[in-house]
Enzyme design. Structure first.
Site, short mmCIF file in Angstrom:
data_model
loop_
_atom_site.label_atom_id
_atom_site.label_comp_id
_atom_site.label_asym_id
_atom_site.label_seq_id
_atom_site.Cartn_x
_atom_site.Cartn_y
_atom_site.Cartn_z
N CYS A 67 0.84 -1.21 0.00
CA CYS A 67 0.00 0.00 0.00
C CYS A 67 0.88 1.25 0.00
O CYS A 67 1.83 1.35 0.77
CB CYS A 67 -0.91 -0.01 1.22
SG CYS A 67 -2.00 1.42 1.28
N CYS A 71 1.05 4.54 7.01
CA CYS A 71 0.34 4.47 8.29
C CYS A 71 1.26 3.70 9.24
O CYS A 71 1.56 2.52 8.98
CB CYS A 71 -0.99 3.77 8.14
SG CYS A 71 -2.04 4.49 6.84
N CYS A 74 0.60 0.05 10.31
CA CYS A 74 0.09 -0.96 9.38
C CYS A 74 1.17 -1.79 8.69
O CYS A 74 2.06 -1.26 8.02
CB CYS A 74 -0.77 -0.28 8.31
SG CYS A 74 -1.59 -1.50 7.24
N CYS A 112 -16.57 -9.18 6.03
CA CYS A 112 -15.86 -7.91 5.81
C CYS A 112 -14.65 -8.18 4.93
O CYS A 112 -13.89 -9.12 5.18
CB CYS A 112 -15.37 -7.33 7.12
SG CYS A 112 -16.64 -7.21 8.38
N CYS A 144 -19.44 -5.93 4.18
CA CYS A 144 -18.74 -4.69 4.55
C CYS A 144 -17.42 -4.69 3.79
O CYS A 144 -16.79 -5.74 3.65
CB CYS A 144 -18.49 -4.67 6.05
SG CYS A 144 -17.61 -3.19 6.61
N CYS A 204 -19.07 2.11 9.38
CA CYS A 204 -18.31 1.39 10.39
C CYS A 204 -17.03 2.21 10.57
O CYS A 204 -16.21 2.28 9.65
CB CYS A 204 -17.98 -0.02 9.90
SG CYS A 204 -16.83 -0.91 10.95
N ARG A 276 -17.39 -2.92 18.30
CA ARG A 276 -16.70 -4.17 17.96
C ARG A 276 -15.34 -4.23 18.65
O ARG A 276 -14.51 -3.34 18.46
CB ARG A 276 -16.54 -4.28 16.44
CG ARG A 276 -15.87 -5.59 16.00
CD ARG A 276 -15.99 -5.83 14.50
NE ARG A 276 -17.38 -5.80 14.09
CZ ARG A 276 -17.89 -4.91 13.22
NH1 ARG A 276 -17.14 -4.03 12.64
NH2 ARG A 276 -19.19 -4.95 12.92
#
Ligand code: SAM
Ligand code: DTB
Ligand code: SF4
Length: 338
Positions: A67, A71, A74, A112, A144, A204, A276
């Site tokens: 990616c 971040c 991550c 998801c 999702c 979400c 969650r």
């Protein structure tokens, strides 16, 4: 410790949940004595939800690693070259649907799908994701996806495909955000959430604790989420999974009582939401998880892996749900909220 005005009584089921919490109010709520906070959260939870109902969501990485975003938490960021991760292109629709069917058989009610994209680009890859959404819905599951930033038209196309919810986390407070993510802004996250909401898709959105932020940052993150009107239908609370090779690899695990505090505050602020208990659950004791469910968590990721890291063990989860008297995951049906 500062005390806040009684929070529980303010949220009768018939009342519309507040979206005008001030930063000062939420910080004060967040800093309440834990026992008082947990008690009020439990009262709010019982007013709005069946306390034995715990939603089981299944998570699949449909495009992994590489990616372009930076971040800090991550493992999928291409900026963290030391992370030991196998990059995978976008999965085939049939493979995703086979896994969705298996998740349904194992008791999941929501499927998801996450892609390590900065943003959605129009073209064959997005068309394929739309196909996955249609297929998952056709299996009778809630669908999702989390695909990064979206424009208005893309949100509309996801809505037309039948998407139930879009996951897009604000991650942390506006103040701490630039210390964690350098390649996009906090406001850009909010803009995508607006596109999702305007397309009529459920939101979400939650965040991560344990990245070096303080209690005020945790409170401020919840204040931003509780200022969305309407509130997000689901609020994932992730405890950082400190992955070797990421800049946050040496962060200590978040103590269970801190996770419970964050869950309790989220429950009081967003009484209708599914809160969650997300990443990081695998390192919490059964007792700490039980406290989080008492504090108002009513959804988990169920299954052996999250996106790229290990989740709590599934057979352990089944035992835990049974020990708690929570609804049998196999009997779980897609619900109207969350
Ligand atoms: N690329 C998309 C995006 O960022 O919106 C979707 C996938 S991204 C992996 C989804 C969310 O997973 C992030 O927003 C973050 O909140 C959470 N996450 C990622 N790595 C994590 C970690 N190591 N520990 C806890 N949560 C994490
Ligand atoms: C969310 O809030 N947590 C999930 C889901 N939404 C997409 C992701 C957790 C990722 C944990 C790190 C990993 O497995 O790569
Ligand atoms: Fe990419 Fe999402 Fe990971 Fe950030 S959190 S690096 S956008 S996959």
């Amino acid at each position: 410790m500062p005390t806040a005005p009684a929070a529980a009584g303010e949220s009768a089921p018939a009342a519309r949940p507040r979206s005008d919490w001030t930063v000062a109010e939420v910080r004060s709520l967040y800093g309440r004595p834990l026992l008082a906070l947990l008690g009020d959260a439990q009262a709010v939870h019982r007013q709005w939800h069946d306390p034995t109902d715990v939603q089981c969501a299944s998570l699949l990485s449909i495009k992994t690693g590489g990616c372009p975003e930076d971040c800090a938490y991550c493992p999928q960021s291409a900026h963290h070259g030391e992370v030991d991760i196998a990059r995978e292109g976008l999965m085939a629709v049939e493979d995703v649907l086979r896994l969705a069917e298996r998740a349904r058989e194992a008791g999941a009610s929501r499927f998801c799908m996450g892609a390590a994209w900065r943003e959605v680009r129009d073209g064959p890859a997005f068309d394929r994701v739309l196909e996955m959404v249609r297929g998952v819905r056709a299996l009778g599951l809630e669908a999702c996806v989390t695909l990064g930033m979206l424009n208005r038209e893309q949100a509309q196309r996801l809505a037309e495909a039948g998407l139930t919810a879009y996951n897009h986390n604000i991650d942390t407070s506006p103040r701490f955000y630039p210390e964690i993510v350098s390649t996009r802004s906090f406001d850009a996250r909010l803009e995508t959430l607006r596109h999702v909401r305007d397309a009529g898709i459920r939101i979400c959105s939650g965040g991560i604790i344990g990245m070096g932020e303080g209690d005020d940052d945790r409170a401020d993150m919840l204040q931003v989420l509780a200022s969305l009107d309407p509130h997000p239908e689901s609020v994932p609370i992730n405890a950082l999974v400190a992955v070797p090779g990421t800049p946050l690899e040496h962060r200590p695990p978040v103590p269970g009582l801190e996770v419970a505090r964050c869950v309790a505050a989220a429950r009081i602020l967003m009484p209708r939401a599914r809160v969650r208990l997300s990443a990081g659950r695998g390192t919490l004791s059964r007792e700490a998880q039980a406290l989080c469910f008492l504090a108002g968590a009513n959804s988990i990721f169920y299954g052996e892996t999250l996106l790229t890291t290990a989740n709590a063990d599934s057979s352990g989860d089944r035992d835990l749900m049974e020990a708690l008297g929570a609804a049998d995951p196999k009997a779980a049906a897609p619900d109207a909220a969350g």
